[in-house]
Write a protein that holds these residues in place. Sequence first.
Motif, PDB file in Angstrom:
ATOM      1  N   MET A 105      -7.486 -16.458 -33.760  1.00 42.39           N
ATOM      2  CA  MET A 105      -8.773 -16.724 -33.093  1.00 42.39           C
ATOM      3  C   MET A 105      -8.553 -17.549 -31.821  1.00 42.39           C
ATOM      4  N   LEU A 106      -7.684 -18.560 -31.914  1.00 43.20           N
ATOM      5  CA  LEU A 106      -7.433 -19.394 -30.740  1.00 43.20           C
ATOM      6  C   LEU A 106      -6.785 -18.566 -29.634  1.00 43.20           C
ATOM      7  N   LYS A 107      -5.902 -17.662 -30.029  1.00 44.27           N
ATOM      8  CA  LYS A 107      -5.242 -16.807 -29.051  1.00 44.27           C
ATOM      9  C   LYS A 107      -6.272 -15.922 -28.312  1.00 44.27           C
ATOM     10  N   CYS A 108      -7.232 -15.387 -29.073  1.00 46.68           N
ATOM     11  CA  CYS A 108      -8.281 -14.545 -28.466  1.00 46.68           C
ATOM     12  C   CYS A 108      -9.091 -15.349 -27.452  1.00 46.68           C
ATOM     13  N   ILE A 109      -9.449 -16.591 -27.817  1.00 47.01           N
ATOM     14  CA  ILE A 109     -10.248 -17.414 -26.897  1.00 47.01           C
ATOM     15  C   ILE A 109      -9.433 -17.715 -25.635  1.00 47.01           C
ATOM     16  N   ARG A 110      -8.175 -18.140 -25.810  1.00 48.79           N
ATOM     17  CA  ARG A 110      -7.344 -18.485 -24.643  1.00 48.79           C
ATOM     18  C   ARG A 110      -7.226 -17.296 -23.693  1.00 48.79           C
ATOM     19  N   TRP A 111      -7.002 -16.122 -24.270  1.00 50.04           N
ATOM     20  CA  TRP A 111      -6.847 -14.911 -23.448  1.00 50.04           C
ATOM     21  C   TRP A 111      -8.118 -14.652 -22.646  1.00 50.04           C
ATOM     22  N   ALA A 112      -9.277 -14.718 -23.345  1.00 48.38           N
ATOM     23  CA  ALA A 112     -10.550 -14.412 -22.676  1.00 48.38           C
ATOM     24  C   ALA A 112     -10.835 -15.435 -21.576  1.00 48.38           C
ATOM     25  N   VAL A 113     -10.560 -16.702 -21.871  1.00 48.00           N
ATOM     26  CA  VAL A 113     -10.821 -17.752 -20.877  1.00 48.00           C
ATOM     27  C   VAL A 113     -10.034 -17.467 -19.592  1.00 48.00           C
ATOM     28  N   GLN A 114      -8.805 -17.015 -19.737  1.00 49.21           N
ATOM     29  CA  GLN A 114      -8.007 -16.684 -18.540  1.00 49.21           C
ATOM     30  C   GLN A 114      -8.653 -15.571 -17.718  1.00 49.21           C
ATOM     31  N   GLN A 115      -9.189 -14.556 -18.408  1.00 44.48           N
ATOM     32  CA  GLN A 115      -9.861 -13.475 -17.667  1.00 44.48           C
ATOM     33  C   GLN A 115     -11.046 -14.049 -16.881  1.00 44.48           C
ATOM     34  N   PHE A 116     -11.833 -14.878 -17.552  1.00 46.12           N
ATOM     35  CA  PHE A 116     -13.016 -15.437 -16.893  1.00 46.12           C
ATOM     36  C   PHE A 116     -12.639 -16.348 -15.723  1.00 46.12           C
ATOM     37  N   HIS A 117     -11.587 -17.129 -15.876  1.00 43.12           N
ATOM     38  CA  HIS A 117     -11.135 -17.970 -14.749  1.00 43.12           C
ATOM     39  C   HIS A 117     -10.832 -17.123 -13.526  1.00 43.12           C
ATOM     40  N   SER A 118     -10.181 -15.978 -13.757  1.00 43.87           N
ATOM     41  CA  SER A 118      -9.782 -15.160 -12.610  1.00 43.87           C
ATOM     42  C   SER A 118     -10.999 -14.571 -11.900  1.00 43.87           C
ATOM     43  N   ALA A 119     -12.153 -14.615 -12.559  1.00 44.33           N
ATOM     44  CA  ALA A 119     -13.385 -14.100 -11.950  1.00 44.33           C
ATOM     45  C   ALA A 119     -14.292 -15.231 -11.472  1.00 44.33           C
ATOM     46  N   GLY A 120     -13.790 -16.479 -11.486  1.00 43.99           N
ATOM     47  CA  GLY A 120     -14.561 -17.609 -10.951  1.00 43.99           C
ATOM     48  C   GLY A 120     -15.525 -18.250 -11.941  1.00 43.99           C
ATOM     49  N   VAL A 121     -15.361 -17.968 -13.234  1.00 44.26           N
ATOM     50  CA  VAL A 121     -16.294 -18.508 -14.231  1.00 44.26           C
ATOM     51  C   VAL A 121     -15.781 -19.856 -14.750  1.00 44.26           C
ATOM     52  N   THR A 122     -16.679 -20.834 -14.817  1.00 36.85           N
ATOM     53  CA  THR A 122     -16.302 -22.161 -15.319  1.00 36.85           C
ATOM     54  C   THR A 122     -17.125 -22.581 -16.542  1.00 36.85           C
ATOM     55  N   CYS A 123     -18.114 -21.777 -16.898  1.00 38.50           N
ATOM     56  CA  CYS A 123     -18.926 -22.093 -18.087  1.00 38.50           C
ATOM     57  C   CYS A 123     -19.434 -20.789 -18.699  1.00 38.50           C
ATOM     58  N   ILE A 124     -19.353 -20.712 -20.033  1.00 40.17           N
ATOM     59  CA  ILE A 124     -19.814 -19.498 -20.736  1.00 40.17           C
ATOM     60  C   ILE A 124     -20.742 -19.903 -21.875  1.00 40.17           C
ATOM     61  N   HIS A 125     -21.845 -19.184 -21.997  1.00 37.22           N
ATOM     62  CA  HIS A 125     -22.698 -19.365 -23.171  1.00 37.22           C
ATOM     63  C   HIS A 125     -22.289 -18.289 -24.171  1.00 37.22           C
ATOM     64  N   ASP A 126     -21.756 -18.716 -25.318  1.00 36.76           N
ATOM     65  CA  ASP A 126     -21.394 -17.737 -26.354  1.00 36.76           C
ATOM     66  C   ASP A 126     -22.566 -17.641 -27.314  1.00 36.76           C
ATOM     67  N   ASN A 127     -23.364 -16.591 -27.138  1.00 39.74           N
ATOM     68  CA  ASN A 127     -24.544 -16.508 -27.991  1.00 39.74           C
ATOM     69  C   ASN A 127     -24.473 -15.393 -29.034  1.00 39.74           C
ATOM     70  N   PHE A 128     -23.283 -15.210 -29.540  1.00 43.75           N
ATOM     71  CA  PHE A 128     -23.169 -14.468 -30.813  1.00 43.75           C
ATOM     72  C   PHE A 128     -21.841 -14.877 -31.429  1.00 43.75           C
ATOM     73  N   ILE A 129     -21.870 -15.929 -32.194  1.00 45.02           N
ATOM     74  CA  ILE A 129     -20.652 -16.372 -32.867  1.00 45.02           C
ATOM     75  C   ILE A 129     -21.069 -16.744 -34.280  1.00 45.02           C
TER      76      ILE A 129
END
Length: 565
Positions: free
Chosen positions: A238-262
């Motif tokens: 699970m931690l690996k999945c989050i780290r991977w996704a965060v890297q994708q979002f960083h490359s697109a300029g994202v600094t905050c995400i609302h996770d509204n289905f967890i």
Amino acid sequence: MKITRSKFLRMAAGAVAYTSLGRHARVFAAGGRTADLVLTGGVITTMNDAKPFASAMAVRDGKVLAVGTDLELSDCIANRTHVIKLAGRGVSPGLIDAHSHPMAYGHMELMFVIIRPPKVTDFDSLKKTLSHAAKSVPEGEWIVARGFQDFKEGHFPGRAVLDEAVPKHPVLTIHWSGQYGVANTAALKKAGLFSADVEDPYGGKFVRERTTGLPNGVLIHYPAIYAVYKPVLNEQEMLKCIRWAVQQFHSAGVTCIHDNFILPQYNKNYVKLEREGDLNMRIRLYPYIANLQQAETVLAKMVHYRGSLVRVQGIKLAVDGYALMYESQPEHQHIALPMHPQPIFEQIITAIHRGDWQVDVHAAGDKGVDWTLQAFEKAAGGVRQARERRHRIEHFAFRKLDSIRKAAEMNVPVCVQPTLMDFRVDDFTRRLGSPVKKYMGTIVPTRTFLQQGVPLAFGADVPAFPYFAPLDSIRCAMSRKTHSGRQLDTTESISFLEALKVHTRGSAYAAFDETELGSLEPGKTADFVIWDKDLRNVKTPDDVSNLHVRATYLAGRCVYQAKET
Ligand SMILES: [Zn+2]
């Protein structure tokens, strides 16, 4: 006087502003305002209406210290200050994705078989993809695939089609939206559901074969999908999945995400990463609840966690999956089901409201939206009381003016996905009859939302949607074109800077973050993006396609740097 949590937060926000003012006053008194970082010689699009553009910005202790001209900020530079010369490039606040699911995104992309078009468009291509995947999975182990849209055959396959491709492994295929699935016989057997007397789960449905009464493999809504298969990741995965996704979002300029289905039990993964200093992303959590009983259990247990990056912000539920409409196609009525009977839905919302959490509802269809607005008003005891609580709606896809006005009146933030126009409307138009087709031109009515004063936010909604970058949402909100290039109603188009404002300040507002995030002004958090161009020159959707992130900063620290090309 009883101080509710939301009141307390508003008071606390005031206190923070006062304290930071006090600190700056001391700095000025000491005769200096040396910054850790100063950006000069660029065009900073601040999203602060009082000072929309500046050439320089100073950062200290992770916060914006000052914004102004290069000359005005020259006294912020000392020997220890890191200076970035922008050479005319643009800077904006960090983008805030108000609806995505980083862990589920990583899970899908790293561990599922991807069955999106153009790879899978009909039963044959589905079967080929699944049987190919089965070759590398030991017999008896799960194969989970996600991303199918509509099939050329005009309907979902049943278990028999999947059995032809993969008879010996349990297989679950999940629709792009996450709302529907198809399981093969081995999967239904493994889950103990392969029986004519199996009961439908609450909020979900197993579609049956007419002759035998056995489930035919088609699963309606998450409860039916989860009855077949629940994610079985261990913590490290699970931690690996989050780290991977965060890297994708960083490359697109994202600094905050609302996770509204967890799932509520997974909040702790984000908290763990934050505590280990391994997150580098602001996360607002809205754990999902499936029924009234679960709402009560979660409300009794869930704590108002507020870390410097992660915050448990509210509770998510759904009123519909496929749009719940006043008029729907007869052939879609079996999938256009409400998730709850209306009185129970209202009880759940009242319970969350009384628990002093922000309510967040998935409502795609016009009827689903009206049920939701009505439930918010009832729970709050009136429009005025509802305004303060800012309960929000996800998707709200159709232009129904009285509902839009009601959302504005009740100050309900609405988070939409403009990329829906690109990747779904061609298909909707081809397949749906007149009752729904007539809404397609004005689908995702961004201009009307803004004109009527609805607090608007954007979110990519990955992995349900195929695009994760905010620029895709912004481009689609400007162009309003379908994938085949068909032009939808341009009176609903908005400009680049309007869309950028929605993706920064608008998305910040949806989670009560407006005092800290969403614009670059003294005292706010130094989350920002350096672009390869001056944003004032970005006028057309093509300009957006040619705009690139150079670097992403979180609290004044670089978390992503593009490779030089
Ligand atoms: Zn979603």
